[in-house]
Design a protein around this motif. Structure first.
Motif, short mmCIF file in Angstrom:
data_model
loop_
_atom_site.label_atom_id
_atom_site.label_comp_id
_atom_site.label_asym_id
_atom_site.label_seq_id
_atom_site.Cartn_x
_atom_site.Cartn_y
_atom_site.Cartn_z
N ALA A 155 -112.56 14.65 28.60
CA ALA A 155 -112.17 13.27 28.96
C ALA A 155 -112.43 12.98 30.44
CB ALA A 155 -110.70 13.03 28.61
N SER A 171 -104.24 13.42 28.31
CA SER A 171 -104.58 12.06 28.76
C SER A 171 -105.21 11.24 27.64
CB SER A 171 -105.55 12.13 29.95
OG SER A 171 -106.84 12.56 29.54
N SER A 172 -105.67 11.89 26.58
CA SER A 172 -106.36 11.20 25.49
C SER A 172 -105.45 10.92 24.30
CB SER A 172 -107.57 12.02 25.03
OG SER A 172 -108.46 12.25 26.10
N ASP A 175 -105.63 7.78 21.91
CA ASP A 175 -106.99 7.22 21.86
C ASP A 175 -107.62 7.51 20.50
OD1 ASP A 175 -106.62 6.44 24.45
OD2 ASP A 175 -107.72 8.14 25.33
N TYR A 177 -110.78 8.71 20.22
CA TYR A 177 -111.66 9.89 20.35
C TYR A 177 -111.54 10.48 21.75
CZ TYR A 177 -114.75 6.75 22.94
OH TYR A 177 -115.26 5.87 23.86
N VAL A 178 -112.03 11.70 21.90
CA VAL A 178 -112.11 12.35 23.21
C VAL A 178 -113.43 13.10 23.27
CG1 VAL A 178 -110.82 14.38 22.38
CG2 VAL A 178 -111.02 13.96 24.82
N ARG A 193 -117.96 14.68 20.44
CA ARG A 193 -116.91 13.65 20.38
C ARG A 193 -115.94 14.01 19.26
NH1 ARG A 193 -118.11 7.44 21.35
NH2 ARG A 193 -118.10 8.37 23.44
N GLN A 342 -101.30 6.77 32.67
CA GLN A 342 -101.76 6.58 31.29
C GLN A 342 -100.67 6.93 30.28
OE1 GLN A 342 -105.22 9.14 31.27
NE2 GLN A 342 -106.61 7.45 31.74
#
Length: 451
Positions: A155, A171-172, A175, A177-178, A193, A342
């Motif tokens: 990321a 941090s992802s 979300d 995807y990472v 991905r 975040q």
């Protein structure tokens, strides 16, 4: 009992350092702006130590080590004589008051940079994030991550060890995807991905990468003995270096972990081992030793197995020079700040569960564990908490520094401050929200440790 006392002491030292720097930021800028400081306190409640300096400031340590404060002369609270009105906080310009309040969180960010600078100057013993096995059917398997590949970036965060991988994945959370950049065993760099839209992650029982199906590379441990400790149960039974253990109680052994599990469960019992010694098969009876472990009494033999040699450069000391360490410390502090913001945003949107909020018990355990692992690991934990404290204090809640900064911004825009009635209502709402967050965090701790 020792662990409890160690955690309490580590917690007190950690929080004391963080609060001291935070409050010193307010104190130092206030003095530079010409404001008279009445009290500089680490902790709340009755002082257990205090001293009044020549300038009239009272320096003290409070009984309750859950924060601190800097009390400045203020006409809204104190009866200020005419000749000292220019020394009061409220008499300063909006820019000066803004600087005084913002100095606390900024001091925490500066502390994080300094701590990480010291950490990188000392050097951090670590291992490269090399992928071991990939669980079939997992998110990592679907993204075609190959065993033996080294993770380079997650990321957008440089991943020189597993802690950095963890930061990137954290941090992802929330979300879709990472992106993970890897270097394959053949030296080819590729980006994969990972679809994390349905990622189920329980921080209580899993690591972030483990929940994705990624296992940490570990060298193969053989069932052949490299060393037998003197006066150990194994030595007393006649086991020797280079013996290969084939069976335990008649069951064939496929891995060293199988033997370890059997031994741990049979403290004080006798176990029959089938070994291979110089090409000959022998039977040896061993009375398993007993010792205290984290989960009670466990069995042990007192042997060291042979292991596969580590790849070249797998274990390294992550160390920089004076200039490089400062740059790396600043970059990692920035990464931590971005991730903290975040995560707060994802808490507000519901992408991250409030179950992830940690209270004082979790912080105390983290401080104790990191301190027990070594000084550099304690520094890393201290930097993380310092950044989090700075970010949380910048939240626009009236009882926090960010709330005061919001009031000053409104005052600057309007040309005059908000009425005391409006500010009082805001303070009450802010206090309720902060106490609600504290209640959730402490409840999480109670559930985590009591059930």
């Amino acid at each position: 009992m020792f662990d409890f006392l160690w955690y309490v002491a580590s917690f007190a030292v950690t929080l004391g350092i963080l609060v001291a720097f935070h409050e010193f930021g307010h104190f130092w800028v206030a003095r530079r702006c010409g404001v008279k400081v009445l009290t500089y306190s680490i902790g709340f409640g009755r002082p257990i130590w205090s001293r009044v300096a020549k300038d009239g400031t009272c320096y003290q340590v409070g009984l309750i080590p859950l924060g601190g404060y800097v009390r400045m002369l203020d006409e809204r609270i104190d009866d200020v004589p005419e000749e000292e009105k220019h020394l009061s906080f409220n008499a300063q310009s909006v820019y000066q008051r803004f600087a005084i309040v913002a100095a606390g969180p900024i001091a925490n960010f500066i502390l994080a940079v300094a701590v990480l600078w010291l950490m990188f100057a000392i050097g951090v013993p670590t291992v490269k994030p090399v992928v071991g096995d990939v669980q079939p059917g997992s998110i990592a398997a679907e993204a075609d991550l190959k065993p033996g590949s080294e993770i380079i970036e997650v990321a957008g965060i440089q991943a020189y060890d597993w802690q950095q991988v963890q930061l990137g994945l954290m941090s992802s959370i929330g979300d879709s995807y990472v992106d993970v950049t890897l270097e394959t065993p053949t030296g080819e760099q590729q980006t994969r991905r990972l679809d994390i839209s349905d990622w189920q992650f329980d921080p209580e029982t899993q690591s972030t990468f483990g929940s994705l199906g990624i296992e940490v590379y570990r060298p193969t441990v053989y069932t052949e003995l490299a060393e037998v400790m003197d006066d150990s149960p194994a030595a007393q039974a006649g086991l020797q270096a280079n013996d290969k253990i084939l069976q335990a109680n008649g069951e064939s052994l496929e891995s060293w972990q199988q033997l370890t599990d059997k031994i741990r469960e049979r403290a004080g019992q006798t176990i029959e081992l089938t070994i291979s010694r110089q090409g000959q098969t022998e039977q040896i009876s061993v009375r398993v030793g007993e010792r205290e472990g984290a989960e009670g009494v466990i069995g042990y033999l007192g042997v060291v197995p042979k292991t596969e040699p580590l790849p070249e450069g797998y274990v390294f000391n992550h160390q920089y020079g004076i200039v490089g360490g400062l740059i790396q410390g600043a970059e990692q502090t920035w990464d931590l700040m971005v991730i903290s913001v975040q995560m707060i945003g994802k808490l507000l949107t519901g992408d991250v569960s409030v179950k992830n909020l940690a209270g004082p018990l979790s912080i105390a355990e983290g401080a104790g564990v990191s301190a027990g692992n070594g000084f550099v690991y304690f520094l890393s934990f201290l930097a993380l908490l310092s950044v989090n404290l700075g970010i949380i204090n910048l939240l626009p809640l009236p009882v926090l520094d960010g709330g005061h900064l919001a009031f000053f911004a409104v005052e600057w825009a309007r040309g005059k401050p908000l009425s005391e009635k409006v500010q009082d209502v805001c303070y009450r709402i802010g206090a309720a929200l902060v106490f609600a967050l504290m209640f959730v965090a402490i409840s999480n701790d109670i559930i985590r440790y009591a059930f």
